[in-house]
Write an enzyme that holds these catalytic residues in place. Structure first.
Site, PDB file in Angstrom:
ATOM      1  N   TYR A 246      -5.514 -11.648 -40.872  1.00 13.39           N
ATOM      2  CA  TYR A 246      -6.444 -12.817 -40.053  1.00 13.39           C
ATOM      3  C   TYR A 246      -5.965 -14.198 -40.138  1.00 13.39           C
ATOM      4  CZ  TYR A 246     -11.057 -13.988 -37.470  1.00 13.39           C
ATOM      5  OH  TYR A 246     -12.017 -14.489 -36.966  1.00 13.39           O
TER       6      TYR A 246
ATOM      7  N   TYR B  44     -18.073  -9.525 -36.876  1.00 17.92           N
ATOM      8  CA  TYR B  44     -17.397  -8.389 -35.981  1.00 17.92           C
ATOM      9  C   TYR B  44     -18.478  -7.383 -36.081  1.00 17.92           C
ATOM     10  CZ  TYR B  44     -13.031 -11.500 -35.496  1.00 17.92           C
ATOM     11  OH  TYR B  44     -12.219 -12.472 -34.898  1.00 17.92           O
TER      12      TYR B  44
ATOM     13  N   HIS C  24     -13.536 -22.169 -41.552  1.00 19.24           N
ATOM     14  CA  HIS C  24     -14.137 -21.085 -41.919  1.00 19.24           C
ATOM     15  C   HIS C  24     -13.485 -20.390 -43.256  1.00 19.24           C
ATOM     16  CE1 HIS C  24     -17.126 -20.252 -38.431  1.00 19.24           C
ATOM     17  NE2 HIS C  24     -16.993 -21.289 -38.593  1.00 19.24           N
TER      18      HIS C  24
ATOM     19  N   LYS D 185      -5.653 -13.189 -31.995  1.00 23.32           N
ATOM     20  CA  LYS D 185      -4.238 -13.626 -32.218  1.00 23.32           C
ATOM     21  C   LYS D 185      -3.419 -14.356 -31.064  1.00 23.32           C
ATOM     22  CE  LYS D 185      -3.725 -12.511 -36.500  1.00 23.32           C
ATOM     23  NZ  LYS D 185      -4.664 -13.671 -36.818  1.00 23.32           N
TER      24      LYS D 185
ATOM     25  N   PRO E 102      -8.136  -9.225 -27.771  1.00 19.86           N
ATOM     26  CA  PRO E 102      -8.785 -10.507 -28.553  1.00 19.86           C
ATOM     27  C   PRO E 102      -9.267 -10.108 -29.846  1.00 19.86           C
ATOM     28  CG  PRO E 102     -10.095  -9.945 -26.634  1.00 19.86           C
ATOM     29  CD  PRO E 102      -9.064  -9.101 -26.551  1.00 19.86           C
TER      30      PRO E 102
HETATM   31  P1  RFL Z   1      -1.590 -19.379 -20.379  1.00 17.25           P
HETATM   32  O1  RFL Z   1      -2.958 -20.129 -21.119  1.00 17.25           O
HETATM   33  O2  RFL Z   1      -1.848 -18.337 -19.740  1.00 17.25           O
HETATM   34  O3  RFL Z   1      -1.076 -20.353 -19.381  1.00 17.25           O
HETATM   35  C1  RFL Z   1      -0.051 -20.215 -18.646  1.00 17.25           C
HETATM   36  C2  RFL Z   1      -0.239 -21.228 -17.797  1.00 17.25           C
HETATM   37  O4  RFL Z   1       1.099 -21.089 -16.466  1.00 17.25           O
HETATM   38  C3  RFL Z   1       0.739 -21.370 -15.246  1.00 17.25           C
HETATM   39  N1  RFL Z   1       1.418 -20.511 -14.401  1.00 17.25           N
HETATM   40  C4  RFL Z   1       2.384 -21.046 -13.653  1.00 17.25           C
HETATM   41  N2  RFL Z   1       2.787 -22.123 -13.610  1.00 17.25           N
HETATM   42  C5  RFL Z   1       3.943 -22.215 -12.638  1.00 17.25           C
HETATM   43  N3  RFL Z   1       4.382 -21.622 -11.801  1.00 17.25           N
HETATM   44  C6  RFL Z   1       3.817 -20.188 -11.888  1.00 17.25           C
HETATM   45  N4  RFL Z   1       4.163 -19.467 -11.076  1.00 17.25           N
HETATM   46  C7  RFL Z   1       2.717 -20.203 -12.744  1.00 17.25           C
HETATM   47  N5  RFL Z   1       1.994 -18.701 -13.098  1.00 17.25           N
HETATM   48  C8  RFL Z   1       1.156 -19.099 -13.945  1.00 17.25           C
HETATM   49  C9  RFL Z   1      -0.859 -20.957 -15.374  1.00 17.25           C
HETATM   50  O5  RFL Z   1      -1.641 -21.800 -14.414  1.00 17.25           O
HETATM   51  C10 RFL Z   1      -1.276 -21.422 -16.904  1.00 17.25           C
HETATM   52  O6  RFL Z   1      -1.817 -22.701 -16.768  1.00 17.25           O
HETATM   53  O7  RFL Z   1      -0.462 -18.862 -21.436  1.00 17.25           O
HETATM   54  P2  RFL Z   1      -0.148 -19.522 -22.934  1.00 17.25           P
HETATM   55  O8  RFL Z   1       0.015 -20.801 -22.614  1.00 17.25           O
HETATM   56  O9  RFL Z   1       0.931 -18.664 -23.403  1.00 17.25           O
HETATM   57  O10 RFL Z   1      -1.419 -19.426 -23.776  1.00 17.25           O
HETATM   58  C11 RFL Z   1      -1.742 -18.195 -24.368  1.00 17.25           C
HETATM   59  C12 RFL Z   1      -3.250 -18.192 -24.623  1.00 17.25           C
HETATM   60  O11 RFL Z   1      -3.800 -18.597 -23.425  1.00 17.25           O
HETATM   61  C13 RFL Z   1      -3.759 -16.713 -24.628  1.00 17.25           C
HETATM   62  O12 RFL Z   1      -2.833 -16.075 -25.586  1.00 17.25           O
HETATM   63  C14 RFL Z   1      -5.250 -16.436 -25.172  1.00 17.25           C
HETATM   64  O13 RFL Z   1      -5.863 -17.339 -24.409  1.00 17.25           O
HETATM   65  C15 RFL Z   1      -5.441 -15.029 -25.113  1.00 17.25           C
HETATM   66  N6  RFL Z   1      -6.987 -14.995 -24.719  1.00 17.25           N
HETATM   67  C16 RFL Z   1      -7.658 -14.966 -25.939  1.00 17.25           C
HETATM   68  N7  RFL Z   1      -7.100 -15.166 -27.195  1.00 17.25           N
HETATM   69  C17 RFL Z   1      -7.530 -15.282 -28.295  1.00 17.25           C
HETATM   70  O14 RFL Z   1      -6.968 -15.357 -29.469  1.00 17.25           O
HETATM   71  N8  RFL Z   1      -8.918 -14.960 -28.436  1.00 17.25           N
HETATM   72  C18 RFL Z   1      -9.694 -14.978 -27.089  1.00 17.25           C
HETATM   73  O15 RFL Z   1     -11.137 -15.082 -27.247  1.00 17.25           O
HETATM   74  C19 RFL Z   1      -9.146 -14.911 -25.711  1.00 17.25           C
HETATM   75  N9  RFL Z   1      -9.796 -14.696 -24.723  1.00 17.25           N
HETATM   76  C20 RFL Z   1      -7.767 -14.425 -23.492  1.00 17.25           C
HETATM   77  C21 RFL Z   1      -8.908 -14.617 -23.558  1.00 17.25           C
HETATM   78  C22 RFL Z   1      -6.903 -14.410 -22.482  1.00 17.25           C
HETATM   79  C23 RFL Z   1      -7.764 -13.998 -21.286  1.00 17.25           C
HETATM   80  N10 RFL Z   1      -6.687 -14.048 -19.925  1.00 17.25           N
HETATM   81  C24 RFL Z   1      -5.616 -14.437 -20.032  1.00 17.25           C
HETATM   82  C25 RFL Z   1      -7.242 -13.020 -19.045  1.00 17.25           C
HETATM   83  C26 RFL Z   1      -9.652 -14.420 -22.340  1.00 17.25           C
HETATM   84  C27 RFL Z   1      -8.993 -14.097 -21.257  1.00 17.25           C
HETATM   85  C28 RFL Z   1      -9.745 -14.217 -20.043  1.00 17.25           C
HETATM   86  C1  PHB Z   2     -13.902 -16.525 -29.776  1.00 16.01           C
HETATM   87  O1  PHB Z   2     -14.476 -17.517 -30.177  1.00 16.01           O
HETATM   88  O2  PHB Z   2     -13.591 -16.684 -28.174  1.00 16.01           O
HETATM   89  C2  PHB Z   2     -13.103 -15.460 -30.305  1.00 16.01           C
HETATM   90  C3  PHB Z   2     -13.178 -15.455 -31.758  1.00 16.01           C
HETATM   91  C4  PHB Z   2     -12.448 -14.513 -32.356  1.00 16.01           C
HETATM   92  C5  PHB Z   2     -11.873 -13.639 -31.652  1.00 16.01           C
HETATM   93  C6  PHB Z   2     -11.818 -13.510 -30.296  1.00 16.01           C
HETATM   94  C7  PHB Z   2     -12.306 -14.361 -29.492  1.00 16.01           C
HETATM   95  O3  PHB Z   2     -11.349 -12.256 -32.322  1.00 16.01           O
END
Ligand code: RFL
Ligand code: PHB
Length: 394
Positions: free
Chosen positions: A385, A201, A72, A297, A293
C-alpha cells in the site's frame, strides 16, 4: 520544429516527465488533445505513495504537497462489522502515504511548466506518431487548423488508455493482458468533513465501500455498483443512504452528507501491454497499464514509469549511455505487475462477486481473516500500500 523528447498527453505522467526532463536540461514539447480546464476537471486518484511524493519534490513541485497534503500513518479495513487498523508506518519501518488529489498534482505541474516556459500544445487535433523505429521519429498534429510537425530523438506516449501511442505499435508485436471486473465504482465528491481521520476500505454483503478524502473539509466516497447502473439513477440522497447501510451504525451516525460536487461511475479493469517500448517510443502510465482503483496504484504506477524513463534518458543525454534505452520496459514492468497483483488482490478481497460459489465466498472470508488477522498478512498489505521501492537504474 525540433526538440529532444515529444511527450503525448498532459495528464500527470506527461507533465511530470516533462518537468523532470526540463529540470535536467533536456528540452521537450507536450502535445495534449484537450484544454487545460478539461484536464483539471477530471476527478481521479487521491493517494500518493512516499516514492511518488519524493519524485514530485525532485521535480520541484513538492512545496504545496508538503504544506497541504495530509500524511496518513495508517489505514482501516472493515468487515463483519469489525474495524481493523493497519499501522502503515509501524509495519513498514516508517513509510506513510499522502492524501493529495490528482487534480492538485496536475495543477501544480501545469503551473511549474508555465513558470519555466516549456512548450505545451493544448487542443491538438489528429496527433500522429511517425518513424518510431528510426533514430529520427516525429509527431504531427493540427493546431488552429494548421498541420504541424515536430522532429525529436524520442517519443513518450503518456496519452492514457484511449490514446494513440499504443495503437502505433504493430498488433503483432504487442501482447495484451486484460481482466474486466464484473462491477464498477460509483464515486461522489462533497465538501463535507471526512467521516474518519483515516481511509476506510469496507467489505459488506451489499458491496464494497470506500471512505476517502481530499482534505479536512472535502470527502470522496465510493460504492461498488453493478455495471448496469447509470449515474442518473443515483441522486445524492440514494448514495448517502446506501453508504450508511454499508457502514457500522456509529460511523453511519457520524457521516456528514451534502451536495455532490462530482459523481461518476468507473468500470474496473486490469490491463497491461508488453513490451512498453517500440523503438524510440516509450509508453508511460495508463497508456500501458490500468489497475482497478482498490489498491490506489494507478497514478503511483504512472509515476513509477516516469521515474525509470527519466533516469534512463538522463543517462543517455548526460553520460552517453544508450545501453539502458532497451531496458526501460523490463524496469517498468517489474513494478507494474506487482502493482497489478496487489490491485487485483485488494479487489478480490473486498468486493462482492455475484457469481461466486459458496466455496469461493468461504475462501474470500478466510483470506480477509488471515491477511487482516496476522502480523505477516498486515505487513504484506502495508508494504504494498505504501509502495514498493524503485529499483536503481544502473
Ligand atoms: P491520463 O490521466 O489519462 O492522461 C492522459 C492524457 O493524454 C491525453 N490524450 C491525448 N493527447 C494527445 N493526443 C491524443 N490522441 C490523446 N489521447 C489522450 C488525455 O486528454 C489526457 O490528458 O493518464 P496518465 O497521465 O498516465 O495518468 C494516469 C492516471 O490518471 C490514472 O492512473 C489514475 O487516475 C487512475 N484512476 C485512479 N487511480 C487511483 O490511484 N485512484 C483512483 O481513485 C482513480 N480513479 C482513475 C480513477 C482513472 C479513471 N479513468 C481513466 C477512467 C477514475 C477514473 C474515471
Ligand atoms: C480516492 O480518494 O479517490 C481513492 C483513494 C484510495 C483508493 C482509490 C481512490 O484506493
Amino acid at each position: 520544429m525540433k526538440t529532444r523528447v515529444v511527450i503525448i498527453g498532459a495528464g500527470p505522467s506527461g507533465l511530470l516527465l516533462g518537468q523532470l526532463l526540463h529540470n535536467a536540461g533536456i528540452p521537450n514539447v507536450i502535445i495534449e488533445r484537450q484544454t487545460p480546464e478539461y484536464v483539471l476537471g477530471r476527478i481521479r486518484a487521491g493517494i500518493l505513495e512516499s516514492g511518488t511524493v519524493e519524485l514530485l519534490r525532485q521535480a520541484g513541485i513538492g512545496e504545496r504537497i508538503d504544506a497541504e497534503g495530509l500524511v496518513h500513518h495508517g489505514v482501516e479495513f472493515l468487515f463483519d462489522a469489525r474495524r481493523i487498523p493497519v499501522a502503515l508506518e509501524q509495519l513498514t519501518g516508517g513509510k506513510c502515504v499522502t492524501v493529495y488529489g490528482q487534480t492538485e498534482v496536475t495543477r501544480d505541474l501545469m503551473a511549474a511548466r508555465q513558470r519555466c516556459g516549456a512548450r505545451t500544445v493544448y487542443g491538438a487535433g489528429r496527433v500522429e506518431l511517425h518513424d518510431t523505429k528510426s533514430d529520427r521519429p516525429c509527431v504531427t498534429y493540427e493546431e488552429h487548423g494548421e498541420r504541424c510537425r515536430i522532429e525529436c530523438d524520442f517519443i513518450a506516449g503518456c496519452d492514457g488508455f484511449h490514446g494513440v501511442s499504443r495503437q502505433t505499435i504493430p498488433a503483432a508485436t504487442r501482447r495484451e493482458y486484460e481482466r474486466l471486473w464484473p462491477f464498477g465504482w460509483l464515486g461522489l465528491l462533497a465538501d463535507t468533513p471526512p467521516v474518519n481521520n483515516e481511509l476506510i476500505y469496507a467489505h459488506h454483503a451489499r458491496g464494497f465501500a470506500l471512505c476517502s478524502q481530499r482534505s479536512l473539509t472535502r470527502s470522496r466516497y465510493y460504492l461498488q455498483v453493478p455495471l448496469s447502473e447509470q449515474v442518473d439513477m443515483w441522486p445524492d440522497e440514494r448514495f448517502w443512504q446506501e453508504l450508511k447501510r454499508r457502514l457500522p451504525s456509529d460511523l453511519a451516525a457520524r457521516l456528514v452528507t451534502g451536495h455532490s460536487l462530482e459523481k461518476s461511475i468507473a468500470p474496473l479493469r486490469s490491463y497491461v501491454v508488453e513490451p512498453m517500448q517500440y523503438g524510440r517510443l516509450f509508453l508511460v502510465g495508463d497508456a500501458a497499464h490500468i489497475v482497478p482503483p482498490t489498491g490506489a496504484k494507478g497514478l503511483n504506477l504512472a509515476a513509477s514509469d516516469v521515474n525509470y524513463l527519466w533516469r534512463i534518458l538522463c543517462a543517455y543525454y548526460h553520460q552517453g549511455r544508450s545501453d539502458l534505452l532497451s531496458r526501460y520496459s523490463a524496469y517498468a514492468l517489474d513494478r507494474v505487475w506487482k502493482g497489478e497483483r496487489f490491485s487485483a488482490f485488494m479487489t478480490h478481497l473486498l468486493h462482492d462477486f455475484s457469481d461466486s460459489t459458496p466455496f469461493d465466498k468461504k475462501m474470500q472470508e478466510a483470506d480477509r481473516r488471515y491477511y487482516l488477522g496476522s502480523q505477516a498478512g498486515l505487513t504484506t498489505i502495508a508494504e504494498n500500500y505504501v509502495g514498493l521501492p524503485f529499483e536503481t537504474v544502473a
